[in-house]
Scaffold this motif. Structure first.
Motif, PDB file in Angstrom:
ATOM      1  N   LYS A 162       0.817  -1.205   0.000  1.00 35.95           N
ATOM      2  CA  LYS A 162       0.000   0.000   0.000  1.00 35.95           C
ATOM      3  C   LYS A 162       0.859   1.267   0.000  1.00 35.95           C
ATOM      4  O   LYS A 162       0.584   2.223  -0.732  1.00 35.95           O
ATOM      5  N   GLU A 163       1.906   1.277   0.827  1.00 41.00           N
ATOM      6  CA  GLU A 163       2.713   2.489   0.984  1.00 41.00           C
ATOM      7  C   GLU A 163       3.689   2.704  -0.173  1.00 41.00           C
ATOM      8  O   GLU A 163       3.993   3.848  -0.526  1.00 41.00           O
ATOM      9  N   GLN A 164       4.193   1.611  -0.766  1.00 36.97           N
ATOM     10  CA  GLN A 164       5.278   1.751  -1.735  1.00 36.97           C
ATOM     11  C   GLN A 164       4.885   1.407  -3.172  1.00 36.97           C
ATOM     12  O   GLN A 164       5.731   1.453  -4.066  1.00 36.97           O
ATOM     13  N   ASN A 165       3.623   1.036  -3.379  1.00 35.35           N
ATOM     14  CA  ASN A 165       3.137   0.759  -4.738  1.00 35.35           C
ATOM     15  C   ASN A 165       4.012  -0.263  -5.459  1.00 35.35           C
ATOM     16  O   ASN A 165       4.378  -0.106  -6.620  1.00 35.35           O
ATOM     17  N   LEU A 166       4.354  -1.335  -4.738  1.00 37.53           N
ATOM     18  CA  LEU A 166       5.175  -2.387  -5.316  1.00 37.53           C
ATOM     19  C   LEU A 166       4.336  -3.315  -6.188  1.00 37.53           C
ATOM     20  O   LEU A 166       3.119  -3.365  -6.072  1.00 37.53           O
ATOM     21  N   ASN A 167       5.005  -4.068  -7.027  1.00 40.45           N
ATOM     22  CA  ASN A 167       4.348  -5.087  -7.824  1.00 40.45           C
ATOM     23  C   ASN A 167       3.908  -6.219  -6.899  1.00 40.45           C
ATOM     24  O   ASN A 167       4.759  -6.909  -6.317  1.00 40.45           O
ATOM     25  N   PRO A 168       2.616  -6.446  -6.721  1.00 39.15           N
ATOM     26  CA  PRO A 168       2.167  -7.479  -5.775  1.00 39.15           C
ATOM     27  C   PRO A 168       2.630  -8.876  -6.142  1.00 39.15           C
ATOM     28  O   PRO A 168       2.690  -9.756  -5.279  1.00 39.15           O
ATOM     29  N   GLN A 169       2.984  -9.115  -7.415  1.00 39.18           N
ATOM     30  CA  GLN A 169       3.479 -10.431  -7.814  1.00 39.18           C
ATOM     31  C   GLN A 169       4.860 -10.727  -7.250  1.00 39.18           C
ATOM     32  O   GLN A 169       5.298 -11.880  -7.248  1.00 39.18           O
ATOM     33  N   LYS A 170       5.546  -9.693  -6.783  1.00 37.82           N
ATOM     34  CA  LYS A 170       6.877  -9.892  -6.217  1.00 37.82           C
ATOM     35  C   LYS A 170       6.856 -10.124  -4.706  1.00 37.82           C
ATOM     36  O   LYS A 170       7.890 -10.435  -4.121  1.00 37.82           O
ATOM     37  N   VAL A 171       5.711  -9.952  -4.069  1.00 37.25           N
ATOM     38  CA  VAL A 171       5.634 -10.024  -2.606  1.00 37.25           C
ATOM     39  C   VAL A 171       4.952 -11.320  -2.182  1.00 37.25           C
ATOM     40  O   VAL A 171       3.846 -11.621  -2.627  1.00 37.25           O
ATOM     41  N   SER A 172       5.630 -12.092  -1.345  1.00 36.42           N
ATOM     42  CA  SER A 172       5.089 -13.332  -0.800  1.00 36.42           C
ATOM     43  C   SER A 172       5.140 -13.284   0.722  1.00 36.42           C
ATOM     44  O   SER A 172       5.946 -12.550   1.306  1.00 36.42           O
ATOM     45  N   ILE A 173       4.291 -14.071   1.355  1.00 36.04           N
ATOM     46  CA  ILE A 173       4.237 -14.120   2.815  1.00 36.04           C
ATOM     47  C   ILE A 173       4.951 -15.374   3.291  1.00 36.04           C
ATOM     48  O   ILE A 173       4.611 -16.491   2.886  1.00 36.04           O
ATOM     49  N   LEU A 174       5.948 -15.202   4.148  1.00 39.69           N
ATOM     50  CA  LEU A 174       6.634 -16.319   4.800  1.00 39.69           C
ATOM     51  C   LEU A 174       6.723 -15.984   6.283  1.00 39.69           C
ATOM     52  O   LEU A 174       7.644 -15.308   6.722  1.00 39.69           O
TER      53      LEU A 174
END
Length: 400
Positions: A162-174
């Motif tokens: 939300k804050e950094q407008n990153l590509n959501p495809q690059k973010v995973s939850i571990l």
């Protein structure tokens, strides 16, 4: 020969860590478990571990054979950041690793330069406050070019997106994990009852946290402010805070101001060998924070079968599975904190699951145990793309 994730053995990992041996905090614990998991999954790979603040590796550290530690802790503190960055860059150029994994966001600025020059893919891990409200343009640029960002909680991941407008495809939850073998339900330890002059039947609240002026969001001061109301209904309640730091003097002043000297104990630093005993000493583990990226201490307390209370505005939401594993309260509402602590200690909290020690333990192991953590790393392993370089990996997310 394939490894456990189904991939062919790869050549060389670079792991960049802030600490590993000489300091135990959330990032360091996560780093140690991540290293253990990835070495289990890729036993034939070579590992170069670069550690910013440690002076030397621990003599009892066990790992795969092809592992080399590079410690920068002997560099004077005033020069350590540029010295460590130079080491990372120089060794990255010389060794040309297949992938770089940084367990702290700040190191990604060097990784980005290596990716530009040599096409080396890099991952990084977002834990909590260091990933929020980022305004450093160079760091933001490095994050946007990372091949994978692992967030320790959905809260941290969502906030970063939300804050950094990153590509959501690059973010995973571990999510974080813990050592289930070290944290087991047990009777209240007699030696700790004697040390703190407490009775076995006495209700005890526990918080484990650094007493740092920069980490007042942990919520221990809120519990202290709630103690007069708690004592009005549970007169013999006692509150113990385990941890040391530069916020101790302020906390001592607050205790004196509220005349709570006889019912609040600052236990200070506790060795790892005693930590599980402190969890088993308490009737309730409480840390109503509002700045935790996740909170491994919640898992450790749950593994000891203890009811847990956390804040409803940070990563504790994930650690307590949205209230399934414990109570979530507004960390700014002292009355709400007091009321929920009273309900839990009186045995009348509406979620009866928190009073089932073995069930709590089993669920936290099933959800956040090391087996689940390693499974998540294995799933993400399909994301590691060693060749051709510069190819963005396909999304894989760890579910819980």
């Amino acid at each position: 020969m394939k490894n456990q994730s189904g991939l062919q053995p790869k050549h060389r990992f670079h792991l960049w860590l802030p600490n590993l041996f000489e300091f135990k905090g959330g990032i360091q614990t996560y780093s140690a478990f991540f290293l253990q998991a990835i070495q289990n999954l890729y036993p034939d790979a070579e590992y170069d571990i670069f550690i910013k603040h440690d002076k030397k590796p621990s003599s009892d550290f066990t790992s795969v054979a092809k592992t080399r530690f590079h410690c920068a802790g002997t560099i004077p503190l005033s020069l350590r950041t540029p010295g460590f960055a130079a080491q990372l860059f120089g060794q990255g150029i010389l060794q040309n690793p297949d992938v770089i994994i940084s367990t702290h966001l700040n190191f990604t600025q060097v990784a980005y330069q290596l990716k530009r020059l040599r096409g080396i893919p890099y991952w990084t891990i977002a834990h909590g406050v260091e990933a929020w409200n980022i305004d450093n343009p160079k760091l933001l640029n490095a994050l946007h070019h990372a091949d994978r960002i692992l967030a320790v909680s959905r809260y941290t991941g969502d906030r970063l997106l939300k804050e950094q407008n990153l590509n959501p495809q690059k973010v995973s939850i571990l999510p974080n994990t813990f050592d289930a073998d070290k944290f087991l339900p047990a009777p209240k330890p007699t030696y700790l009852l004697e040390r703190h002059q407490l009775k076995p039947e006495q209700p005890i609240i526990l918080t484990v946290a650094r007493l740092s002026a920069s980490e007042q969001y942990k919520g221990y001061d809120q519990i202290i402010r709630a103690m007069p109301k708690i004592r009005s209904l549970i007169p013999d309640v006692h509150y113990i805070i385990v941890g040391k730091g530069d916020d101790k003097f302020r906390i001592e002043q607050l205790i004196t101001e509220l005349k709570l000297e006889t019912c609040v104990t600052l236990a200070g630093f506790v060795p790892d060998t005693e930590l599980a005993d402190y969890y088993n000493l308490c009737n309730l583990f409480a840390m109503p924070s509002k700045g935790e990226g996740f909170g491994i201490v919640y898992l450790e307390a749950l593994a000891c079968g203890k009811p847990v209370l956390g804040g409803n505005q940070d990563g504790a939401i994930d650690a307590l599975c949205h209230g399934k594993l414990g109570a979530l309260v507004n960390p700014d509402d002292i009355d709400q904190i007091a009321e929920n602590i009273i309900l839990i200690l009186q045995g009348t909290y509406p979620n009866s699951f928190i009073y089932q020690p073995q069930s709590l333990r089993q669920m936290v192991i099933d959800t956040f145990g090391f087996g689940q953590f390693q499974k998540g790393v294995a799933e993400l392993g399909y994301d590691i793309n060693f060749a051709p370089r510069r190819k963005v990996a396909k999304t894989q997310s760890f579910k819980f």
